[in-house]
Structure formats: C-alpha cells, structure tokens
Design an enzyme around this catalytic site. Structure first.
Site, PDB file in Angstrom:
ATOM      1  N   VAL A  41     -79.404  70.232 -21.283  1.00 58.24           N
ATOM      2  CA  VAL A  41     -78.145  69.576 -21.628  1.00 58.24           C
ATOM      3  C   VAL A  41     -78.090  68.239 -20.884  1.00 58.24           C
ATOM      4  O   VAL A  41     -78.472  68.138 -19.725  1.00 58.24           O
ATOM      5  CB  VAL A  41     -76.889  70.418 -21.244  1.00 58.24           C
ATOM      6  CG1 VAL A  41     -76.719  71.603 -22.152  1.00 58.24           C
ATOM      7  CG2 VAL A  41     -76.934  70.834 -19.794  1.00 58.24           C
ATOM      8  N   SER A  42     -77.643  67.205 -21.612  1.00 60.64           N
ATOM      9  CA  SER A  42     -77.376  65.935 -20.940  1.00 60.64           C
ATOM     10  C   SER A  42     -75.930  65.963 -20.485  1.00 60.64           C
ATOM     11  O   SER A  42     -75.153  66.808 -20.899  1.00 60.64           O
ATOM     12  CB  SER A  42     -77.644  64.761 -21.883  1.00 60.64           C
ATOM     13  OG  SER A  42     -76.841  64.863 -23.023  1.00 60.64           O
ATOM     14  N   THR A  43     -75.541  65.029 -19.645  1.00 57.80           N
ATOM     15  CA  THR A  43     -74.211  65.061 -19.006  1.00 57.80           C
ATOM     16  C   THR A  43     -73.083  65.166 -20.012  1.00 57.80           C
ATOM     17  O   THR A  43     -72.171  65.982 -19.874  1.00 57.80           O
ATOM     18  CB  THR A  43     -74.022  63.813 -18.147  1.00 57.80           C
ATOM     19  OG1 THR A  43     -75.124  63.713 -17.239  1.00 57.80           O
ATOM     20  CG2 THR A  43     -72.737  63.890 -17.360  1.00 57.80           C
ATOM     21  N   ASP A  44     -73.142  64.329 -21.089  1.00 54.82           N
ATOM     22  CA  ASP A  44     -72.027  64.319 -22.031  1.00 54.82           C
ATOM     23  C   ASP A  44     -72.034  65.497 -22.985  1.00 54.82           C
ATOM     24  O   ASP A  44     -71.063  65.753 -23.674  1.00 54.82           O
ATOM     25  CB  ASP A  44     -72.025  63.013 -22.848  1.00 54.82           C
ATOM     26  CG  ASP A  44     -73.296  62.827 -23.647  1.00 54.82           C
ATOM     27  OD1 ASP A  44     -74.297  63.467 -23.271  1.00 54.82           O
ATOM     28  OD2 ASP A  44     -73.284  62.059 -24.623  1.00 54.82           O
ATOM     29  N   GLU A  45     -73.173  66.243 -23.044  1.00 52.38           N
ATOM     30  CA  GLU A  45     -73.243  67.376 -23.959  1.00 52.38           C
ATOM     31  C   GLU A  45     -72.774  68.677 -23.328  1.00 52.38           C
ATOM     32  O   GLU A  45     -72.548  69.669 -24.013  1.00 52.38           O
ATOM     33  CB  GLU A  45     -74.688  67.550 -24.446  1.00 52.38           C
ATOM     34  CG  GLU A  45     -75.132  66.420 -25.382  1.00 52.38           C
ATOM     35  CD  GLU A  45     -76.634  66.436 -25.612  1.00 52.38           C
ATOM     36  OE1 GLU A  45     -77.346  66.962 -24.721  1.00 52.38           O
ATOM     37  OE2 GLU A  45     -77.081  65.928 -26.640  1.00 52.38           O
TER      38      GLU A  45
END
Length: 481
Positions: free
Chosen positions: A9-13
C-alpha cells in the site's frame, strides 16, 4: 503450491477500501485456501510506491524465489506488484527463470501462456499510463495554484509562513529580520560560513531550533522568493508574494557573489577597498593593502599610512609602494574620463539608430515569447477539459518548449548586444559612482567596486616621494563586470 503473498500500500491508498493491508491480507489468505495453496511467507510493503523495484520486501521475495522456496506469487491486484511495463517484463522473466508462477486474486492471469503474458503487459501499460496521467494532472494543478498565488506544497522557505485560509505565503516578521541581517552581513564582506557563525553567536536559530550552517545561509541568500518572485517549472512568477528584500538589493548581492567567485576569503573581508581589484601594471600580480605609522612628530603623534604593494615584490617586481589616497584619486579621474567618453559615444546618431533597431527587435521577440507561453496554458486547459488527448498535449508541449528555448536564446543574445550599445546608461552609472564615492567608508567602497569593477592596473614612477613632491600614480585598464 508454496505461495508467497505480496501486499503493498502507498500512503494515500491506506485509507481506501479494499487496499488496506488488513483487507488484502484477509482476501489473499481466503484465495490461497480456496486453491489449496500453502502460504510460505507474507511480504508486506507499507507506504511504498511501485514506481520501481527498489523495495525491501520485494527484494526479499525475489531472494526466496531464487532459493526455491516459492512456487507462486500471489497479489491482490497487478498494480500492487508494479506500475511499470519495463519492471513487469523483468519480473515476469525472473519468475519464469526460476519456474515460479504469478497470480492476481482479483484478475484472471495465467503467465504460462503467451496470451496470458500479453494480457498482463497490456494491463501494466494501462497502469503506467494512469500514473503518468496523474502526474500530468498534478503538475497542471500545481501550475494553476501558483498562477493564483497559492503555495503548491512543502515547507515554506525560511522568512515565510503558510496561511491555511488563503493557501498563500506570508512574510514571517521574526524570520524576515534574520534574512535581512544575512544580507547586511553579506554586503559587509562576510562569507556564508562567517554569517552562520555570527548568527549562532548572537543566538539566532533555524526554524527547527538548530544552529545555522553555511549551506542554509547560501540557499536563503540565493532564493529569488526573497524578492516576492517565485521560480517553478522553469518559469518566473512576478508579484507572487510580499518581498523581504528589494529586488535591486537582491540583484546587487548576486552580482557581488559573482565578483567574489574565486577570490580569497581574506581579500573579501579585507578593509582595504582596492584589495582584489588593483593589479600591478608591471607584472600583472594582485596588489595587497598594507598599513604603517610614519615618524613621530614633536607633539608625539605619528601619521598613519595605508598603502598597496605588489604581491610579487619579493620575487623581483620593480613596482613601488603606492599610497591609497593616490590610487583613490587617480581611479576617480579614470572613472570621470570614461564617463565622458561613454556619454560622447551615446550621442552618436548612427549608434542611436542601431540601438533603436535592437530595441524594436527585442520587443517583437518578447511578444512572441509571451504568445507561446499563453499557448501552452491553452493546451493544458484543452487537455483538462477532454478536448485533446495526452499524446496531443505532449506533442504540443514539446513543440512549444523548443520554440521557447529558441526565443530565450535569441533574446539573451540581443540583450547582450543591447548592453554593449547602452553607453548612455554606463555613463550615468559612472557619474553616480563618482558622486557617491567620497561619502563612503572603506567597506562600502569595497562593496561598490565589487558590483561594478572587475579589476584595474596601478603603476607609479620610481622617484622617491618627499614633502615637496608626491610619487606620480597612474590607473589604467579599468575592466567592468
């Protein structure tokens, strides 16, 4: 089959439904159970982008595949593994090399067939296009924010604070005083390290409460935002915010920086105004300042002399020690003479005609430059509204960028020619120099010379001076910036 579950997961996801670590973990476990696969290990990347393969857990997964521990890699979705077509090809080749399959829990892929590999490549291409498309939209959004004088993001530069309501930068009164002090010290002959040391001695701290360093001082002194202008994406936005330093003072500081380049720090700090500028007319070596007391008078006082001597005197140069007052007087004479010559040249009608032609051509090129810049914005708006495609936007942008580069090059050359022809302005500058010179102290004279003059030659006769006769001094070959 032995399964390695890869979760990213990336930060915004992390806040989006279906992409959190917990959600992926649960769904992938259920999928493995349904296929009767045994999970060997979990490889979890939190707050990590898929823009490349430099990821700790992905590298650990690949090491386990090399060691023969994994038969199949299971992900929630293809873009969890990668968003790059090139990286996808490399990963698929790597999996095939070690006889490891790849599966997506929410998409139908079969990497053992050519059709399955083709389908995966197409989907990865779409993922990469989406990422690039997002980048274009972000850049366009940032440009629009800047045009509306809003700050595009990141910590505000020292001297400014961020207003959350207006989304604009505002001058921070406390920090602005520190910035002004930096410029004052710089004009007093201080280098970046000495400015940092002086600020630390006087108790000034950075925004984070740390001591000042030379690099932080240098970055602040060179930042055009201090004049209220904002540089972004190769463009300069005027009147972006309130200025801390007047533009003329900032430009003078940049000229001073250029003139100091390569100069010895001791020369820059020296209180002798002609150190770093005066050169021996006989051997070309720099001349250095020197001071001494004369013979005592009957009243017990002794005169104090400031003189200059060639730095190659001990190596055999025949030049003489020259009084500072004599150099000062002769330099002013030379400046006065040059000012008169430039004024005469500026009144030459043929030269005025050439200058007018250059001015008209420069105005035409500037109009063309503004037209191209306006056209670029129109293409971006057209793309945002769906009138043109991303490929068309890129094509138009590339052509406009080439046109901009050419126009800027022509304008730069023309401005250089115009500067050579602008003798009238030079005559005015030299006249101002002469009027103000006598009012300045030693360090102010040094700063003024730094902004105008590169160097000049000094020589004198060989006769010994005495009360009835001063040594004759000449100043020549004055070279300007």
């Amino acid at each position: 089959m032995r399964t390695g579950i890869y979760i990213r997961v990336s930060t915004d996801e992390q806040v989006k439904e279906g992409f959190s670590i917990r959600a992926q973990h649960e769904r992938l476990n259920n999928f493995a159970d349904s296929q009767d696969w045994s999970v060997v290990d979990y490889y979890i990347e939190e707050g990590v982008s898929a823009k490349d393969t430099k990821r700790q857990e992905l590298n650990r997964l690949m090491k386990d595949i090399e060691d023969g521990k994994i038969d199949v890699v299971l992900v929630y979705r293809l873009d969890r593994l990668t968003r790059s077509v090139r990286d996808l090809y490399e990963l698929l080749d790597f999996f095939e090399r070690y006889n490891c399959k790849f599966k997506s829990a929410t998409e139908v892929y079969d990497t053992t067939t050519a059709m399955g590999r083709l389908f995966i490549t197409l989907v990865a291409a779409l993922a990469q296009w989406e990422r690039e498309n997002l980048g274009e939209r972000v850049r366009m959004g940032q440009e629009r924010m800047i045009e509306e004088k809003q700050y595009p993001g990141g910590p505000p530069p020292f001297g400014y604070s961020y207003n959350k309501d207006t989304k604009q930068l505002e001058v921070d009164p406390v920090e602005a005083k520190v910035v002004e002090k930096m410029f004052d010290l710089y004009f007093d002959g201080f280098g970046e390290q000495r400015i940092a040391d002086r600020l630390n001695e006087q108790g000034y701290k950075t925004r984070r409460g740390n001591n000042w360093r030379a690099k932080a001082v240098r970055d602040t002194l060179k930042r055009t935002l201090m004049t209220g202008e904002f540089s972004w994406g190769g463009n300069m936005y005027n009147d972006y915010t309130d200025a801390i330093i007047p533009k003329e003072r900032f430009e003078s500081a940049m000229k001073l920086r250029t003139s100091r380049r390569g100069a010895h720090p001791r020369t820059i700090r020296s209180s002798y105004p002609f150190s770093g500028f005066a050169r021996c007319a006989r051997c070309g070596a720099p001349m250095k300042g020197h001071s001494k007391h004369g013979r005592k008078k009957l009243d017990g006082t002794a005169p104090f002399y400031r003189t200059y001597i060639c730095t190659r005197k001990r190596d055999g140069c025949t030049s003489k020690q020259i009084n500072e007052e004599s150099i000062d007087r002769e330099l002013l004479k030379e400046i006065r003479k040059l000012s008169s010559e430039y004024r005469e040249i500026s009144e030459d009608k043929s030269l005025i005609k050439r200058e007018d032609d250059h001015t008209q051509e420069l105005k035409q090129l500037t109009r063309e430059l503004n037209k191209v810049q306006g056209r670029r914005k129109k293409w971006q708006v057209a793309y945002a509204e769906g009138v043109i495609s991303l490929d068309e936007l890129r094509s138009h942008t590339e052509m406009d960028q080439e046109a901009l580069s050419n126009l800027k090059m022509y304008i730069s050359k023309l401005e250089s020619k115009s500067m050579q022809l602008d003798y009238r302005s030079m005559a005015n500058v030299l006249a101002d120099f002469e009027r103000n010179w006598i009012e300045l102290d030693h360090m102010e004279k040094k700063s003024m010379l730094s902004m105008l003059i590169k160097s000049f030659d000094v020589d004198s006769d060989d006769l010994k001076p005495h009360k009835a006769r001063e040594r004759k001094v000449w100043v020549s070959n004055v070279e300007f910036h």
